[in-house]
Design an enzyme around this catalytic site. Structure first.
Site, short mmCIF file in Angstrom:
data_model
loop_
_atom_site.label_atom_id
_atom_site.label_comp_id
_atom_site.label_asym_id
_atom_site.label_seq_id
_atom_site.Cartn_x
_atom_site.Cartn_y
_atom_site.Cartn_z
N GLU A 22 4.70 -11.02 -6.44
CA GLU A 22 3.68 -11.09 -7.49
C GLU A 22 4.15 -10.50 -8.82
OE1 GLU A 22 3.77 -9.17 -4.90
OE2 GLU A 22 2.80 -7.22 -5.18
N ASP B 84 -18.65 -8.48 -22.53
CA ASP B 84 -19.20 -8.57 -21.17
C ASP B 84 -20.71 -8.79 -21.17
OD1 ASP B 84 -16.62 -7.84 -20.88
OD2 ASP B 84 -17.04 -5.79 -20.25
N SER B 85 -21.44 -7.95 -21.90
CA SER B 85 -22.89 -8.11 -21.85
C SER B 85 -23.32 -9.40 -22.56
CB SER B 85 -23.60 -6.88 -22.43
OG SER B 85 -23.39 -6.77 -23.81
N HIS C 188 8.21 -7.88 -3.55
CA HIS C 188 6.93 -8.23 -4.20
C HIS C 188 7.05 -9.52 -5.01
CE1 HIS C 188 4.66 -4.53 -3.32
NE2 HIS C 188 5.88 -4.00 -3.22
N GLY D 221 0.84 -1.20 0.00
CA GLY D 221 0.00 0.00 0.00
C GLY D 221 0.86 1.24 0.00
N CYS E 96 5.08 -6.36 1.68
CA CYS E 96 5.46 -4.95 1.81
C CYS E 96 4.66 -4.28 2.93
CB CYS E 96 5.30 -4.25 0.46
SG CYS E 96 6.25 -2.73 0.37
N TYR E 97 3.75 -3.34 2.62
CA TYR E 97 2.97 -2.71 3.69
C TYR E 97 2.24 -3.76 4.52
CZ TYR E 97 -0.30 0.40 6.08
OH TYR E 97 -1.00 1.08 7.04
N LYS F 137 -11.31 -9.72 -17.34
CA LYS F 137 -11.81 -9.75 -18.72
C LYS F 137 -11.47 -11.07 -19.43
CE LYS F 137 -13.24 -6.98 -22.27
NZ LYS F 137 -14.27 -5.97 -22.14
N SER G 28 -25.22 -5.34 -25.70
CA SER G 28 -24.59 -4.46 -26.70
C SER G 28 -23.85 -5.25 -27.76
CB SER G 28 -23.61 -3.53 -25.99
OG SER G 28 -22.47 -4.29 -25.56
N GLY G 29 -23.61 -6.54 -27.47
CA GLY G 29 -22.80 -7.32 -28.41
C GLY G 29 -21.33 -7.29 -28.02
N GLY G 30 -20.98 -6.52 -27.00
CA GLY G 30 -19.62 -6.55 -26.46
C GLY G 30 -19.45 -7.85 -25.65
#
Ligand code: XMP
Length: 518
Positions: free
Chosen positions: A176, A232-233, A174, A59, A86-87, A374, A228-230
């Site tokens: 990651e 996600d939807s 880190h 953080g 870290c933090y 995504k 919408s055709g994207g």
């Protein structure tokens, strides 16, 4: 909500690190389900969620800062493995009686870690000398009695610590980020050797559980969805359709600023191929009327956004049994809203809700992708049989071509831009790096210049070609396709598209430019 998705999951407590999402990615790459939770969560709440391991993120604060986020100390008494990064390490050490030295100097970049306790399970399989990535100012300089130091660097004597009593591991570096050259072993060891996760989480599990959960939540009610055709939807619609069939009604609103062939493609797929209860609303005239005379980009966005809400409200009105609204919200948006810090990214993104729906429409929200990234949503799309043209589709903004026509949006200019844009998208498919393109499209500029076609003088508009690579749209780099592809794009546009006699290439990255022109 988390524990409904998985009964074996890893909690990542977010102390505001830019890397919190990256930690989540790494954990899921190990096929362990995880969620990012606010750092203010209590031990009790964690217990109720049924977690098996906890990671405390880094953080931006110092532990002694006035409003520094704290850790519920009881989390370290839960008899659960906890990894502080870290933090996360500093706040845990401080809360158990250790001391942290504030520092104004940052240690930043590659550092050599020397492992002092190589038989500690966190370091299983690691070289005793390891390149790690550091990014910190403060550091732990005193640990409680029951803690021991397990690794150091030249500047940081307590670069990794361990407390067998509370099952706590603290890392100042880190693990990651890929700059830490442990081949992912440290996080993998924490998850498998220490937490004993089995690593059997699969996207299919998510589908099964989420279908069950949707059925249970929705009961006999109806869900409406703006499709919408994207990606996600589309994925949301298919997932909900799998759960409740025809009690899902999807509205596809043609706002008149879609790309060439887009409306037909979406109708073909969802109406014919998947046989959803799919309502096509051609609202072109109403959108264009609202856009008439509008030039200022924010005004355009608002005009399109508000008209969309009006259209959806009107369409959904007839379904009096509709109690739920399905939304394709993805995990990164959810994380932003739970993060204790309002980073600048939160503000930059706010305008991206244009083309979406407000929360006060009177529906309860269903957001089945809210724990997914995504690419995970894409995997589900594939799993549910969504064709590649949708699964791999480039992002397309809600305000559509409206923000790619600089100046007033008219039918004529839309037709011109559609023709040019179709050429750009088609020709880019021939490039070997097509899959690396985040977005590749044409923009219509109101700049007119003199040209010559045949023996004719022309005085026509300019098309700008915008091609960028990006991982999340927040930053982006311009891309340079091979000359022969650019040449074909330029020749075809000038020869085939009436109204354009000049093509230019946009070579600006984000920042300082944005991806869209408006
Ligand atoms: P900018 O232009 O801000 O865009 O660099 C970053 C990414 O977001 C998309 N974008 C939008 N998406 N509604 C959306 O759904 C919007 O109003 C909107 N504005 C920009 C843009 O296409 C790019 O991928």
């Amino acid at each position: 909500m988390a524990s409904e998705i998985s009964n074996e999951f890893c909690a990542i407590l977010d102390f505001g690190s830019q890397y919190s999402q990256l930690i989540a990615r790494r954990v899921r790459e190990n096929r362990v389900y995880c969620e990012i939770l606010p750092c203010s969560i209590t031990a009790r709440e964690l217990q109720e969620k049924g977690v098996r391991g906890v990671i405390l993120s880094g953080g931006p604060c110092g532990v002694y800062d006035e409003n520094a986020p704290q850790l519920d100390p009881e989390i370290l008494g839960m008899d659960l493995p906890v990894l502080g990064i870290c933090y996360g390490m500093q706040v845990a050490c401080q809360s158990t009686g250790g001391a942290v030295t504030p520092s104004t100097e940052r240690e930043y970049g590659d550092t050599t870690l020397l492992i002092d306790q190589s038989d500690n399970p966190i370091f299983y399989g690691c070289d005793e000398k390891l390149q790690v990535w550091m990014s910190h100012g403060d550091r732990v300089n005193e640990i409680p009695d029951n803690f021991c130091a397990i690794a150091h660097t030249e500047n940081t004597p307590l670069a990794a610590v361990f407390d067998p009593t509370s099952k706590f591991w603290g890392l100042q570096f880190h693990p990651e980020v890929t700059h830490t050259q442990d081949d992912g072993k440290i996080l993998n060891n924490f998850l498998y050797r220490i937490c004993r996760f089995t690593g059997d989480w699969e996207i299919q599990d998510y589908v099964t559980r989420s279908v069950d959960e949707i059925r249970e939540t929705v009961g006999n009610n109806r869900v409406v969805c703006a499709l919408s055709g994207g990606v996600d939807s589309s994925v949301v619609a298919l997932l909900i359709h799998k759960a409740i069939g025809d009690r899902l009604t999807c509205f596809f609103i043609d706002n008149g600023v879609l790309r060439e062939g887009e409306a037909k493609q979406v109708c073909d797929i969802f109406q014919n191929q998947f046989q959803l209860d799919f309502r096509f609303i051609d609202a072109t005239d109403r959108f264009l009327e609202r856009l008439a005379g509008v030039i200022e980009p924010e005004e355009k966005r608002k005009a399109i956004g508000y008209q969309f809400i009006d259209e959806f409200r009107e369409a959904a009105k007839q379904f009096t049994d509709a109690k739920f609204l399905a939304q394709g919200t993805l995990y990164p948006d959810v994380i932003e809203s739970v993060s204790p810090f309002e980073g600048p990214s939160a503000t930059i993104k706010s305008h991206h809700n244009v083309g979406g729906l407000p929360e006060d429409l009177g529906f309860e929200l269903i957001e089945p992708l809210r724990f997914l990234f995504k690419d995970e949503a894409r995997l589900i799309g594939k799993e549910l049989g969504l064709p590649d043209e949708i699964v791999q589709r480039q992002p397309f903004p809600g305000p559509g071509l409206g923000i790619r026509i600089v100046g007033e949006v008219t039918r004529e200019r839309l037709a011109t831009l559609r023709a040019a844009d179709q050429i750009v998208r088609k020709e880019l498919q021939e490039w070997s790096r097509f899959r690396d393109i985040w977005q590749g499209f044409a923009v219509l500029l109101p700049v007119r210049s003199v040209g010559v076609q045949g023996d004719q003088r022309t005085y026509d508009c300019t098309a700008a070609i915008r091609i960028v690579e990006s991982t999340d749209g927040m930053t982006a780099n311009w891309m340079l396709p091979p000359q022969e592809i650019l040449a074909r794009i330029s020749n075809r546009i000038c020869n085939e598209v009436q109204g354009i006699n000049r093509v230019v290439l946009d070579i600006s990255s984000k920042p300082p430019s944005t991806i869209e022109w408006e």
